[in-house]
Design a protein around this motif. Sequence first.
Motif, mmCIF file in Angstrom:
data_model
loop_
_atom_site.group_PDB
_atom_site.id
_atom_site.type_symbol
_atom_site.label_atom_id
_atom_site.label_comp_id
_atom_site.label_asym_id
_atom_site.label_seq_id
_atom_site.Cartn_x
_atom_site.Cartn_y
_atom_site.Cartn_z
ATOM 1 N N GLY A 90 95.891 -73.670 -16.570
ATOM 2 C CA GLY A 90 95.937 -74.334 -15.271
ATOM 3 C C GLY A 90 95.884 -73.365 -14.102
ATOM 4 O O GLY A 90 95.412 -72.228 -14.205
ATOM 5 N N PHE A 91 96.404 -73.862 -12.974
ATOM 6 C CA PHE A 91 96.351 -73.080 -11.739
ATOM 7 C C PHE A 91 97.224 -71.833 -11.817
ATOM 8 O O PHE A 91 96.863 -70.781 -11.283
ATOM 9 C CB PHE A 91 96.771 -73.953 -10.553
ATOM 10 C CG PHE A 91 96.701 -73.227 -9.249
ATOM 11 C CD1 PHE A 91 95.478 -72.936 -8.667
ATOM 12 C CD2 PHE A 91 97.856 -72.810 -8.618
ATOM 13 C CE1 PHE A 91 95.404 -72.248 -7.473
ATOM 14 C CE2 PHE A 91 97.797 -72.123 -7.415
ATOM 15 C CZ PHE A 91 96.567 -71.844 -6.843
ATOM 16 N N LEU A 92 98.352 -71.917 -12.479
ATOM 17 C CA LEU A 92 99.245 -70.759 -12.603
ATOM 18 C C LEU A 92 98.568 -69.629 -13.381
ATOM 19 O O LEU A 92 98.663 -68.455 -13.000
ATOM 20 C CB LEU A 92 100.555 -71.165 -13.282
ATOM 21 C CG LEU A 92 101.604 -70.066 -13.398
ATOM 22 C CD1 LEU A 92 102.046 -69.609 -12.020
ATOM 23 C CD2 LEU A 92 102.790 -70.559 -14.199
ATOM 24 N N GLY A 93 97.870 -69.969 -14.452
ATOM 25 C CA GLY A 93 97.132 -68.967 -15.216
ATOM 26 C C GLY A 93 96.024 -68.335 -14.410
ATOM 27 O O GLY A 93 95.765 -67.132 -14.507
ATOM 28 N N LEU A 94 95.360 -69.141 -13.577
ATOM 29 C CA LEU A 94 94.307 -68.619 -12.703
ATOM 30 C C LEU A 94 94.885 -67.650 -11.684
ATOM 31 O O LEU A 94 94.331 -66.569 -11.448
ATOM 32 C CB LEU A 94 93.600 -69.781 -12.006
ATOM 33 C CG LEU A 94 92.411 -69.421 -11.131
ATOM 34 C CD1 LEU A 94 91.273 -68.888 -11.977
ATOM 35 C CD2 LEU A 94 91.977 -70.626 -10.322
ATOM 36 N N ALA A 95 96.010 -68.017 -11.091
ATOM 37 C CA ALA A 95 96.651 -67.143 -10.106
ATOM 38 C C ALA A 95 97.118 -65.839 -10.748
ATOM 39 O O ALA A 95 96.965 -64.758 -10.161
ATOM 40 C CB ALA A 95 97.829 -67.871 -9.463
ATOM 41 N N GLU A 96 97.680 -65.929 -11.952
ATOM 42 C CA GLU A 96 98.125 -64.710 -12.629
ATOM 43 C C GLU A 96 96.960 -63.788 -12.947
ATOM 44 O O GLU A 96 97.064 -62.564 -12.818
ATOM 45 C CB GLU A 96 98.871 -65.078 -13.905
ATOM 46 C CG GLU A 96 100.231 -65.664 -13.660
ATOM 47 C CD GLU A 96 100.896 -66.138 -14.936
ATOM 48 O OE1 GLU A 96 100.223 -66.176 -15.994
ATOM 49 O OE2 GLU A 96 102.089 -66.472 -14.884
ATOM 50 N N MET A 97 95.819 -64.366 -13.368
ATOM 51 C CA MET A 97 94.672 -63.516 -13.687
ATOM 52 C C MET A 97 94.092 -62.884 -12.437
ATOM 53 O O MET A 97 93.666 -61.737 -12.456
ATOM 54 C CB MET A 97 93.614 -64.317 -14.436
ATOM 55 C CG MET A 97 92.457 -63.474 -14.934
ATOM 56 S SD MET A 97 92.902 -61.971 -15.852
ATOM 57 C CE MET A 97 93.614 -62.628 -17.314
ATOM 58 N N PHE A 98 94.098 -63.620 -11.330
ATOM 59 C CA PHE A 98 93.621 -63.010 -10.090
ATOM 60 C C PHE A 98 94.548 -61.886 -9.637
ATOM 61 O O PHE A 98 94.080 -60.875 -9.107
ATOM 62 C CB PHE A 98 93.462 -64.063 -8.993
ATOM 63 C CG PHE A 98 92.155 -64.799 -9.071
ATOM 64 C CD1 PHE A 98 90.960 -64.117 -9.208
ATOM 65 C CD2 PHE A 98 92.128 -66.179 -9.012
ATOM 66 C CE1 PHE A 98 89.763 -64.791 -9.284
ATOM 67 C CE2 PHE A 98 90.934 -66.864 -9.093
ATOM 68 C CZ PHE A 98 89.744 -66.163 -9.232
ATOM 69 N N MET A 99 95.838 -62.021 -9.859
ATOM 70 C CA MET A 99 96.760 -60.921 -9.532
ATOM 71 C C MET A 99 96.492 -59.716 -10.441
ATOM 72 O O MET A 99 96.517 -58.565 -9.980
ATOM 73 C CB MET A 99 98.208 -61.392 -9.676
ATOM 74 C CG MET A 99 98.645 -62.309 -8.565
ATOM 75 S SD MET A 99 100.303 -63.021 -8.716
ATOM 76 C CE MET A 99 101.234 -61.872 -9.613
ATOM 77 N N PHE A 100 96.236 -59.975 -11.707
ATOM 78 C CA PHE A 100 95.932 -58.890 -12.646
ATOM 79 C C PHE A 100 94.646 -58.177 -12.241
ATOM 80 O O PHE A 100 94.587 -56.938 -12.225
ATOM 81 C CB PHE A 100 95.814 -59.474 -14.058
ATOM 82 C CG PHE A 100 95.422 -58.481 -15.109
ATOM 83 C CD1 PHE A 100 96.286 -57.469 -15.492
ATOM 84 C CD2 PHE A 100 94.195 -58.579 -15.735
ATOM 85 C CE1 PHE A 100 95.926 -56.566 -16.466
ATOM 86 C CE2 PHE A 100 93.833 -57.675 -16.708
ATOM 87 C CZ PHE A 100 94.696 -56.661 -17.072
#
Length: 120
Positions: A90-100
Motif C-alpha cells: 500500500g501507500f506506507l510501503g510506497l513511502a518507505e521505498m521512496f525514503m530508501f
Amino acid sequence: MSTELLLSTSIFVIIGLVLVSVFALTKYLGPNNKDDKQKNLVYESGVSNPVGTTNLRFSIKFYLVAILFVIFDVEIIFMFPWAVNIRELGFLGLAEMFMFMALLFAGLIYIYKKKALSWD
C-alpha cells in the motif's frame, strides 16, 4: 549421561574418523607427481611465462568502484521484493521505498561531490 549427548558424541567421533580416513586414503591411493616440473609452473590466462612481478600496486580507485558497485547493487535485493508485493504494502510501503531511494540518492550525491568516481 543422557542418551542425546551420547548419540551426538558418537556421531561426532564417527564423522571425524571417517574424514581422517578419507584424507589418509586419498593421500596414499591418489596420484603423486612430486617430480613433475610442468605441473608447478605458473599458468594464468593463457600466459605460460608471466612478465613482471606480482608486487604491482593498483590504484585504490579500482577497489572503491567495486565497493560502491556492491553497495548500490544491494538496493536491487531490497527493491525486487518490494516491486512484487507493492499492492499488499500500500501507500506506507510506497513511502518507505521512496525514503530508501532518497537515502541512496543522497549517498550517490555525496560520492559525486567527493569526486570518488573521477579518474583524473
